[in-house]
Write a protein that holds these residues in place. Structure first.
Motif, PDB file in Angstrom:
ATOM      1  N   GLU A   1      -3.397   6.827  -4.507  1.00 37.49           N
ATOM      2  CA  GLU A   1      -3.069   5.796  -3.716  1.00 37.49           C
ATOM      3  C   GLU A   1      -3.027   4.681  -4.543  1.00 37.49           C
ATOM      4  OE1 GLU A   1      -6.851   6.261  -0.440  1.00 37.49           O
ATOM      5  OE2 GLU A   1      -7.215   7.237  -2.086  1.00 37.49           O
ATOM      6  N   ARG A   2      -2.193   3.636  -3.737  1.00 36.70           N
ATOM      7  CA  ARG A   2      -2.271   2.373  -4.419  1.00 36.70           C
ATOM      8  C   ARG A   2      -2.551   1.186  -3.501  1.00 36.70           C
ATOM      9  NH1 ARG A   2       3.664   0.792  -6.473  1.00 36.70           N
ATOM     10  NH2 ARG A   2       3.620   0.211  -4.462  1.00 36.70           N
ATOM     11  N   ASP A   3      -3.291   0.335  -3.879  1.00 35.36           N
ATOM     12  CA  ASP A   3      -3.452  -0.472  -3.019  1.00 35.36           C
ATOM     13  C   ASP A   3      -4.438  -1.672  -3.555  1.00 35.36           C
ATOM     14  OD1 ASP A   3      -3.992  -2.329  -0.889  1.00 35.36           O
ATOM     15  OD2 ASP A   3      -5.000  -1.121   0.556  1.00 35.36           O
TER      16      ASP A   3
ATOM     17  N   PHE B   1      -7.360  -1.783  -6.144  1.00 28.99           N
ATOM     18  CA  PHE B   1      -7.138  -0.856  -7.358  1.00 28.99           C
ATOM     19  C   PHE B   1      -5.724  -0.752  -7.344  1.00 28.99           C
ATOM     20  CE2 PHE B   1      -8.198   1.451  -3.325  1.00 28.99           C
ATOM     21  CZ  PHE B   1      -7.175   2.152  -2.888  1.00 28.99           C
ATOM     22  N   SER B   2      -5.214  -0.495  -8.485  1.00 33.95           N
ATOM     23  CA  SER B   2      -3.869  -0.150  -8.913  1.00 33.95           C
ATOM     24  C   SER B   2      -3.497   0.995  -8.775  1.00 33.95           C
ATOM     25  CB  SER B   2      -3.128  -0.817 -10.068  1.00 33.95           C
ATOM     26  OG  SER B   2      -4.066  -0.063 -11.160  1.00 33.95           O
TER      27      SER B   2
ATOM     28  N   PHE C   1      -8.696   0.122 -11.469  1.00 35.95           N
ATOM     29  CA  PHE C   1      -8.969  -1.297 -10.825  1.00 35.95           C
ATOM     30  C   PHE C   1      -7.965  -2.221 -11.207  1.00 35.95           C
ATOM     31  CE2 PHE C   1     -13.016   0.717 -10.733  1.00 35.95           C
ATOM     32  CZ  PHE C   1     -13.451   0.626  -9.426  1.00 35.95           C
ATOM     33  N   SER C   2      -7.547  -3.124 -10.371  1.00 38.11           N
ATOM     34  CA  SER C   2      -6.597  -4.114 -10.681  1.00 38.11           C
ATOM     35  C   SER C   2      -7.163  -5.150 -11.605  1.00 38.11           C
ATOM     36  CB  SER C   2      -6.447  -4.998  -9.091  1.00 38.11           C
ATOM     37  OG  SER C   2      -6.010  -4.099  -8.122  1.00 38.11           O
ATOM     38  N   ALA C   3      -8.322  -5.351 -11.786  1.00 38.67           N
ATOM     39  CA  ALA C   3      -8.726  -6.116 -13.102  1.00 38.67           C
ATOM     40  C   ALA C   3      -8.618  -5.491 -14.299  1.00 38.67           C
ATOM     41  CB  ALA C   3     -10.225  -6.251 -12.687  1.00 38.67           C
ATOM     42  N   GLY C   4      -8.080  -3.945 -14.256  1.00 38.13           N
ATOM     43  CA  GLY C   4      -7.981  -3.412 -15.751  1.00 38.13           C
ATOM     44  C   GLY C   4      -8.865  -2.362 -16.258  1.00 38.13           C
TER      45      GLY C   4
ATOM     46  N   GLN D   1       0.868  -1.243   0.059  1.00 37.82           N
ATOM     47  CA  GLN D   1      -0.223   0.098   0.082  1.00 37.82           C
ATOM     48  C   GLN D   1       0.967   1.235   0.060  1.00 37.82           C
ATOM     49  OE1 GLN D   1      -2.208   1.317   3.626  1.00 37.82           O
ATOM     50  NE2 GLN D   1      -4.066   0.985   2.484  1.00 37.82           N
ATOM     51  N   LEU D   2       0.486   2.116  -0.820  1.00 35.90           N
ATOM     52  CA  LEU D   2       1.405   3.407  -0.802  1.00 35.90           C
ATOM     53  C   LEU D   2       0.217   4.595  -0.958  1.00 35.90           C
ATOM     54  CD1 LEU D   2       3.935   4.949  -1.389  1.00 35.90           C
ATOM     55  CD2 LEU D   2       3.705   4.368  -3.932  1.00 35.90           C
ATOM     56  N   SER D   3       0.670   5.829  -0.275  1.00 31.21           N
ATOM     57  CA  SER D   3      -0.210   6.903  -0.572  1.00 31.21           C
ATOM     58  C   SER D   3       0.582   7.987  -0.457  1.00 31.21           C
ATOM     59  CB  SER D   3      -1.390   6.939   0.487  1.00 31.21           C
ATOM     60  OG  SER D   3      -0.947   7.163   1.769  1.00 31.21           O
TER      61      SER D   3
END
Length: 316
Positions: free
Chosen positions: A171-173, A178-179, A213-216, A147-149
């Motif tokens: 944000e990234r988590d 979500f990427s 989102f992580s799914a693309g 996780q990064l913010s």
């Protein structure tokens, strides 16, 4: 008057001064001087109030001490304002670095390492807040939290309590689905309470959120951002803080006004409680508990994550 009688009168006056000529007792003056040396204005006012009540014959001397004190305080305030006005962009920054371990529950249940940094530049009419945080954990050879913010928030002060803010956040988590998530916001903030030991501030305004989102797939949303910041200095070595906020987002194709806040299809809420205890000099120990909640997370994700932290904090 005969010379002998005049001399006798002077001796008697020196030994037994009249109330009008009496000097402020040394212990009382020492108490006022100690309060002034402490730098705490509330302590000075309290001590002076007691001194006046218990030494009514010395009001003129006490008032003279306070006149000198107030004049010095005014000069110091003017000097502080002048220093802020003349300071360059890279001057007068204050910061805080944090490093420690955490335990997470929710989408992941593991122990990990985390760190963060906060920077604040407080000028006369504006203030700039910058902060970043990263959390990382692995379990059985696999990354289970990454996780990064990062947030930049400039403020413009209308007066001592009311200010306008702007906000840009990344944000990234991946484990919340979500990427990358970007939030842009602007609005007003107000400090409801601001004393030496307690501060309570709120802010609110419209926002735009873009989520990859992580799914693309990705989504853009109109939003409203609300934040609450509470700080309480319990003692010189102990401080409690409570920060809470939320971004209420609706489908960007649906609404273009604050109604979107009411008719949101997803709400992101964060709340962090922290207790800081001074250890040595600028070094403190921090114990905190954070809740991160999404009302409508991506499929297969849990709505609520919690993080319990124990870390060392260094002020600079």
């Amino acid at each position: 008057m005969p010379r002998l009688a005049l001399t006798s009168a002077m001796v008697i006056a020196a030994i037994f001064p009249s109330p009008a000529d009496a000097a402020l007792p040394a212990p009382v003056k020492a108490m006022i001087d100690a309060a002034i040396a402490s730098g705490n204005k509330q302590d000075v006012l309290a001590v002076v109030k007691i001194a006046k009540a218990t030494n009514p014959d010395d009001l003129a001397e006490i008032d003279a001490i306070m006149t000198t004190y107030n004049a010095k305080q005014a000069k110091l305030a003017e000097a502080a304002v002048r220093e802020k006005q003349e300071a360059g962009f890279f001057e007068n920054w204050k910061g805080q670095g944090e490093l420690g371990g955490f335990r997470s529950t929710g989408n992941t249940r593991n122990l990990g390492l985390g760190g963060g940094v906060k920077l604040v530049k407080d000028a006369v009419k504006w203030r700039l807040n910058v902060q970043a945080r990263a959390d990382y954990e692995r379990n059985s050879g696999k990354t289970t939290r990454d996780q990064l913010s990062a947030t930049i928030e400039p403020n413009y002060k209308f007066d001592k309590k009311l200010y306008a803010y702007g906000l840009a956040q990344f944000e990234r988590d991946r484990f919340q689905g979500f990427s990358a998530r970007y939030t842009l916001s602007g609005g007003l903030g107000y400090e409801l309470v601001k004393t030496k030991d307690v501060r309570l501030a709120i802010k609110a305004g419209p926002a735009i959120r873009i989520t990859n989102f992580s799914a693309g797939d990705s989504k853009s949303s109109l939003a409203g951002l609300v934040g609450i910041d509470f700080d309480w200095k319990i003692s010189d070595s102990l401080k409690f803080s409570q920060d809470a906020g939320g971004t209420y987002a609706s489908d960007a194709q649906g609404f273009t006004s604050t109604v979107a806040v009411i008719s949101s299809d997803n709400t992101s809420l964060t709340a962090t409680s922290a207790l800081d205890a001074k250890l040595l000099g600028s070094l403190s120990a921090r114990f905190s508990y954070a809740i991160e909640h999404e009302t409508n997370p991506p499929a297969g994700r849990i709505k609520t994550d919690t993080i319990s932290r124990a870390s060392l904090v260094y002020d600079f």
